[in-house]
Design a protein around this motif. Structure first.
Motif, PDB file in Angstrom:
ATOM      1  N   ASP A 225       0.833  -1.201   0.000  1.00 21.30           N
ATOM      2  CA  ASP A 225       0.000   0.000   0.000  1.00 21.30           C
ATOM      3  C   ASP A 225       0.868   1.253   0.000  1.00 21.30           C
ATOM      4  OD1 ASP A 225      -2.366  -1.469   0.162  1.00 21.30           O
ATOM      5  OD2 ASP A 225      -2.450  -1.366   2.354  1.00 21.30           O
ATOM      6  N   ILE A 226       1.861   1.271   0.877  1.00 19.36           N
ATOM      7  CA  ILE A 226       2.709   2.449   1.050  1.00 19.36           C
ATOM      8  C   ILE A 226       3.484   2.755  -0.230  1.00 19.36           C
ATOM      9  CG2 ILE A 226       4.756   3.311   2.255  1.00 19.36           C
ATOM     10  CD1 ILE A 226       3.680   1.854   4.769  1.00 19.36           C
ATOM     11  N   TYR A 227       4.109   1.736  -0.784  1.00 15.92           N
ATOM     12  CA  TYR A 227       4.904   1.961  -1.990  1.00 15.92           C
ATOM     13  C   TYR A 227       4.029   2.483  -3.129  1.00 15.92           C
ATOM     14  CZ  TYR A 227       8.247   1.329  -5.743  1.00 15.92           C
ATOM     15  OH  TYR A 227       9.084   1.563  -6.810  1.00 15.92           O
ATOM     16  N   ASN A 228       2.882   1.859  -3.336  1.00 17.85           N
ATOM     17  CA  ASN A 228       2.004   2.278  -4.430  1.00 17.85           C
ATOM     18  C   ASN A 228       1.474   3.692  -4.201  1.00 17.85           C
ATOM     19  OD1 ASN A 228       2.282  -0.099  -5.857  1.00 17.85           O
ATOM     20  ND2 ASN A 228       0.540  -1.090  -4.869  1.00 17.85           N
ATOM     21  N   GLU A 229       1.243   4.058  -2.936  1.00 13.21           N
ATOM     22  CA  GLU A 229       0.771   5.412  -2.642  1.00 13.21           C
ATOM     23  C   GLU A 229       1.810   6.450  -3.048  1.00 13.21           C
ATOM     24  OE1 GLU A 229      -0.241   8.248   1.218  1.00 13.21           O
ATOM     25  OE2 GLU A 229      -0.386   6.072   1.439  1.00 13.21           O
ATOM     26  N   ILE A 230       3.050   6.278  -2.603  1.00 12.52           N
ATOM     27  CA  ILE A 230       4.092   7.252  -2.916  1.00 12.52           C
ATOM     28  C   ILE A 230       4.378   7.269  -4.420  1.00 12.52           C
ATOM     29  CG2 ILE A 230       6.450   7.994  -2.423  1.00 12.52           C
ATOM     30  CD1 ILE A 230       4.465   8.199  -0.069  1.00 12.52           C
ATOM     31  N   LEU A 231       4.378   6.104  -5.041  1.00 13.33           N
ATOM     32  CA  LEU A 231       4.605   6.038  -6.491  1.00 13.33           C
ATOM     33  C   LEU A 231       3.501   6.768  -7.246  1.00 13.33           C
ATOM     34  CD1 LEU A 231       6.359   4.906  -8.786  1.00 13.33           C
ATOM     35  CD2 LEU A 231       4.935   2.847  -8.748  1.00 13.33           C
ATOM     36  N   THR A 232       2.268   6.653  -6.788  1.00 18.28           N
ATOM     37  CA  THR A 232       1.152   7.359  -7.423  1.00 18.28           C
ATOM     38  C   THR A 232       1.344   8.868  -7.344  1.00 18.28           C
ATOM     39  OG1 THR A 232      -0.374   5.559  -6.929  1.00 18.28           O
ATOM     40  CG2 THR A 232      -1.349   7.704  -7.386  1.00 18.28           C
ATOM     41  N   TYR A 233       1.795   9.352  -6.189  1.00 19.67           N
ATOM     42  CA  TYR A 233       2.070  10.790  -6.070  1.00 19.67           C
ATOM     43  C   TYR A 233       3.124  11.225  -7.093  1.00 19.67           C
ATOM     44  CZ  TYR A 233      -0.163  10.302  -1.455  1.00 19.67           C
ATOM     45  OH  TYR A 233      -1.028  10.045  -0.428  1.00 19.67           O
ATOM     46  N   LYS A 234       4.206  10.444  -7.185  1.00 20.31           N
ATOM     47  CA  LYS A 234       5.261  10.800  -8.133  1.00 20.31           C
ATOM     48  C   LYS A 234       4.730  10.859  -9.561  1.00 20.31           C
ATOM     49  CE  LYS A 234       9.100  11.213  -7.757  1.00 20.31           C
ATOM     50  NZ  LYS A 234       9.990  12.408  -7.562  1.00 20.31           N
TER      51      LYS A 234
ATOM     52  N   GLN B  92      11.617   5.414   3.918  1.00 21.89           N
ATOM     53  CA  GLN B  92      12.565   4.739   3.031  1.00 21.89           C
ATOM     54  C   GLN B  92      12.124   4.885   1.571  1.00 21.89           C
ATOM     55  OE1 GLN B  92      12.759   0.698   4.407  1.00 21.89           O
ATOM     56  NE2 GLN B  92      13.873   1.201   6.277  1.00 21.89           N
ATOM     57  N   VAL B  93      10.833   4.725   1.332  1.00 18.97           N
ATOM     58  CA  VAL B  93      10.310   4.859  -0.031  1.00 18.97           C
ATOM     59  C   VAL B  93      10.456   6.301  -0.515  1.00 18.97           C
ATOM     60  CG1 VAL B  93       8.263   4.649  -1.483  1.00 18.97           C
ATOM     61  CG2 VAL B  93       8.731   2.920   0.259  1.00 18.97           C
ATOM     62  N   CYS B  94      10.175   7.259   0.348  1.00 18.51           N
ATOM     63  CA  CYS B  94      10.317   8.671  -0.022  1.00 18.51           C
ATOM     64  C   CYS B  94      11.772   9.013  -0.328  1.00 18.51           C
ATOM     65  CB  CYS B  94       9.784   9.562   1.092  1.00 18.51           C
ATOM     66  SG  CYS B  94       7.991   9.509   1.273  1.00 18.51           S
ATOM     67  N   ASP B  95      12.706   8.445   0.423  1.00 15.16           N
ATOM     68  CA  ASP B  95      14.130   8.623   0.124  1.00 15.16           C
ATOM     69  C   ASP B  95      14.443   8.116  -1.280  1.00 15.16           C
ATOM     70  OD1 ASP B  95      14.536   9.530   2.740  1.00 15.16           O
ATOM     71  OD2 ASP B  95      15.295   7.606   3.461  1.00 15.16           O
ATOM     72  N   ALA B  96      13.941   6.913  -1.572  1.00  5.45           N
ATOM     73  CA  ALA B  96      14.312   6.236  -2.816  1.00  5.45           C
ATOM     74  C   ALA B  96      13.639   6.838  -4.044  1.00  5.45           C
ATOM     75  CB  ALA B  96      13.985   4.748  -2.710  1.00  5.45           C
ATOM     76  N   LEU B  97      12.382   7.246  -3.915  1.00  2.00           N
ATOM     77  CA  LEU B  97      11.641   7.753  -5.066  1.00  2.00           C
ATOM     78  C   LEU B  97      11.769   9.262  -5.238  1.00  2.00           C
ATOM     79  CD1 LEU B  97       8.325   5.666  -4.992  1.00  2.00           C
ATOM     80  CD2 LEU B  97      10.437   5.223  -6.244  1.00  2.00           C
ATOM     81  N   GLY B  98      12.170   9.962  -4.186  1.00  2.00           N
ATOM     82  CA  GLY B  98      12.317  11.407  -4.268  1.00  2.00           C
ATOM     83  C   GLY B  98      11.038  12.124  -3.885  1.00  2.00           C
ATOM     84  N   MET B  99      10.797  12.252  -2.581  1.00  2.00           N
ATOM     85  CA  MET B  99       9.603  12.929  -2.083  1.00  2.00           C
ATOM     86  C   MET B  99       9.996  13.739  -0.850  1.00  2.00           C
ATOM     87  SD  MET B  99       6.289  13.327  -2.581  1.00  2.00           S
ATOM     88  CE  MET B  99       5.972  11.956  -3.694  1.00  2.00           C
ATOM     89  N   TYR B 100       9.754  15.045  -0.885  1.00  2.00           N
ATOM     90  CA  TYR B 100       9.988  15.866   0.297  1.00  2.00           C
ATOM     91  C   TYR B 100       8.908  15.565   1.332  1.00  2.00           C
ATOM     92  CZ  TYR B 100      12.976  18.612  -2.869  1.00  2.00           C
ATOM     93  OH  TYR B 100      13.934  19.013  -3.770  1.00  2.00           O
ATOM     94  N   VAL B 101       9.303  15.551   2.606  1.00  2.00           N
ATOM     95  CA  VAL B 101       8.381  15.164   3.673  1.00  2.00           C
ATOM     96  C   VAL B 101       8.390  16.201   4.785  1.00  2.00           C
ATOM     97  CG1 VAL B 101       7.845  13.430   5.440  1.00  2.00           C
ATOM     98  CG2 VAL B 101       8.690  12.705   3.191  1.00  2.00           C
ATOM     99  N   GLU B 102       7.200  16.638   5.170  1.00  2.00           N
ATOM    100  CA  GLU B 102       7.002  17.362   6.428  1.00  2.00           C
ATOM    101  C   GLU B 102       6.546  16.324   7.448  1.00  2.00           C
ATOM    102  OE1 GLU B 102       3.714  20.338   8.480  1.00  2.00           O
ATOM    103  OE2 GLU B 102       4.154  20.623   6.341  1.00  2.00           O
TER     104      GLU B 102
END
Length: 607
Positions: A393-402, A422-432
């Motif tokens: 679920d988590i991986y697909n969610e972040i990938l969908t945003y990208k 970890q997924v945000c690090d790998a795919l490139g997502m800024y996080v608050e």
């Protein structure tokens, strides 16, 4: 409540799970696999169990008939399994765990990644630990049981909220969890909602690691602060930075004996006399509720520390468009022999804010380039498990945003789990990364929990997430009144002491009336998309923006196409943000409808 002992929160130790111990692959077992029959659940309270405030809390769970325990899926919100749990009532999970063969020179650690909201732990009927707060990591040391073939693990869980008499408020005091996550879920979400892992540490081990990166001209600097526990006089550390299989840089040094062991590892949530004088009502409330806080124990302390730094020429820098990651290996050496190896995936990047290096104060830069945050707010939402997500679920969610040109998420209103970062690090997502502190003291809501609870979750959040490159902002709280508790000021002071590399944000800055201002980024919620969206003094982040129409039920009844026009308002607002000086970006509320259908026979609550 006045007779109960108030305890200090402490700076948590959350040691990295080692990859190798004494040169061999480490033992790591995940105890939460959502497999039928792994865990059982007792859907009732135990009348004679000791209070969380009691000196002795051992209990003979063998008195409970085996027929009373029901199968339950873990992790998951209990309500999604059909258990209509009540507030302030402690319920119990049970699992028998076969233990690995552990050397006497190793420690056995049980790590919880999220139990909502108050938890107690027993092993073989012996009380082990207590923790308050549902979305951060915490540990239990099970080394005393490491020579057993198997153990019976019991976890007591309470969804603490309201004035119904229960084990945490036997006098019927009104209490609340700092996150207040069941309130805005419209149902009790209590339970084991994130993973539990069992792993080993060497007796002499790395207890704390803080990794910082910065730029020095065309070079990148990776600086690693290490604290270790050791009973050896010859203790050293080595770091090796790799790009793929190629060594880029390495360094080693002897760790220095601390002048005093870090037993004074607690931090005060105590205001000064001036604050008490100007905030009398808030101080009285803090004093009243601090006695409801019970921290979990910390029985290992560091006595060695050191800083290792390496310089990388012409590094591959990390940002959301170029998520380049290096591998950092950290090795602990005892008398010249390697005892532990930890592995991190890190990006080299530098955040510039607050006018540093002569840059405008109302902008934020990554690696010297101004950023605009095109983002969303998000919740953990699963139609099967409620406030609990699978890794898929988590991986697909972040990938969908990208895929939809989103480069930023706000983890409203609680920290994201380790795997998501970890997924945000790998795919490139800024996080608050936002503390689990929500709706406290504002919008006609009062505060019914102690300041230590806010502080402890904030410290655990930082300790668990600070080595993730994707995290660029710490958030103190959501939509709360800064002046209604000293906890928010203490959070700010703590963050400025322990991590100056990232800016801070506090939503509802209009309710801040004391100095220094407790934020580096100005928060704004639900500004008009055609209004003034920038600021001259601070970067202005609209970290709740363009309110999702799922809440506007009457409008949807009249015209469901309002959902389509919502996209028009987002487009119009984003175009203005992108072209406005001092407008850092936005996080649309929200990435997905916060809807999960609770099973028949369970209750909607709170709203």
């Amino acid at each position: 409540m006045e007779n109960r002992k108030a305890s200090k929160p402490y700076i948590p130790y959350l040691p990295q799970i080692p990859d190798k111990i004494y040169g061999e692959p480490n033992f790591v077992q995940k105890l939460t696999n959502r497999t039928e029959g792994e865990w059982q659940f007792l859907f009732r309270e135990i009348k004679d169990i000791p209070s969380p405030y009691a000196e002795a809390q051992d209990y003979d769970f063998n008195k409970i008939s085996p027929q009373e325990w029901q199968n339950v899926v873990v992790p998951s919100s209990l309500i999604m399994q059909g258990f209509d749990i009540e507030n302030n009532t402690e319920y119990y999970y049970k699992r028998t765990v076969k233990l690995p063969r552990v050397k006497r020179s190793e420690k056995l650690i049980l790590r919880f990644e999220g139990v909502y909201s108050n938890a107690r732990v027993w092993v073989n009927n012996r009380y082990i630990n207590t923790h308050i707060g549902g979305f951060t990591q915490w540990d239990c040391d099970l080394s005393a049981f490491s020579q057993e073939e198997e153990i019976t693990l019991i976890i007591g869980v309470t969804d603490a909220e309201g004035n119904k008499k229960g084990i945490w408020n036997p006098g019927g005091e009104t209490i609340s969890n700092a996150a207040w996550a069941s309130y805005y879920a419209h149902c009790n979400i209590g339970g084991i909602i994130r993973d539990i892992k069992l792993f080993t540490l060497p007796k002499n081990h790395i207890a704390r690691t803080h990794i910082n990166t910065r730029l020095n001209g065309v070079s990148g600097v990776v600086e690693t602060y290490i604290e270790a526990f050791s009973d050896s006089k010859d203790i050293s550390a080595q770091i090796v930075l790799l790009d793929g299989d190629s060594i880029v840089a390495q360094s080693d040094c002897a760790l220095e004996k601390l002048l005093t062991e870090s037993r004074d590892n607690a931090y005060d949530a105590l205001p000064d006399a001036k604050w008490i004088k100007t905030h009398k009502k808030a101080y009285q409330n803090d004093e009243k509720y601090k006695y409801l806080y019970v921290p979990y124990s910390c029985d290992h302390f560091t006595n060695y520390a050191g800083v290792l730094a390496v310089c990388v020429n012409a590094p591959k820098l990390w940002d959301a468009e170029h998520p380049n990651l290096y591998t950092l290996k950290i090795r602990l050496m005892e008398n010249g022999v390697q005892t532990q190896e930890n592995t991190y995936r890190i990006g080299i990047r530098e955040i510039t804010y607050g006018g540093k290096n002569g840059a405008p104060k109302n902008k934020v830069y990554i690696n010297g380039s101004e950023i605009k945050l095109r983002g969303v707010c998000r919740h953990d939402v699963s139609h099967l498990y409620g406030r609990s997500l699978t890794e898929e679920d988590i991986y697909n969610e972040i990938l969908t945003y990208k895929k939809h040109n989103i480069n930023f998420i706000r983890t409203s209103h609680y920290p994201a789990p380790e795997y998501m970062l970890q997924v945000c690090d790998a795919l490139g997502m800024y996080v608050e990364q936002e503390n689990a502190a929500c709706f406290k003291g504002a919008n006609n809501f009062e505060i019914y929990n102690g300041p230590q609870e806010f502080l402890q979750s904030f410290a655990e959040m930082i300790e668990g997430a600070r080595n993730h490159t994707s995290v660029i902002i710490w958030s103190l709280a959501n939509e709360s009144d800064f002046e209604k508790t000293y906890a928010f000021r203490a959070e700010f002071d703590y963050a400025k002491k322990i991590d100056l590399s990232r800016p801070l944000i506090f939503s509802y800055p209009h309710l801040v009336h004391s100095k220094p201002l407790p934020y580096d980024i100005l928060s704004k919620h639900y500004a008009k998309v055609t209004g003034n969206l920038g600021d001259k003094k601070f970067p202005l982040l609209h970290d709740e923006f363009a309110h999702v129409p799922c809440y506007n039920i009457e409008s949807l009844k009249r015209d469901n196409s309002v959902r389509d026009f919502w996209g028009e308002s987002i487009r119009k607002g984003w175009n203005r943000i992108f072209n406005t000086d001092g407008a850092l970006g936005c996080a649309v509320w929200a990435a997905a409808d916060d809807v999960f259908c609770i099973p028949k026979g369970t209750s909607e609550r709170h709203q």
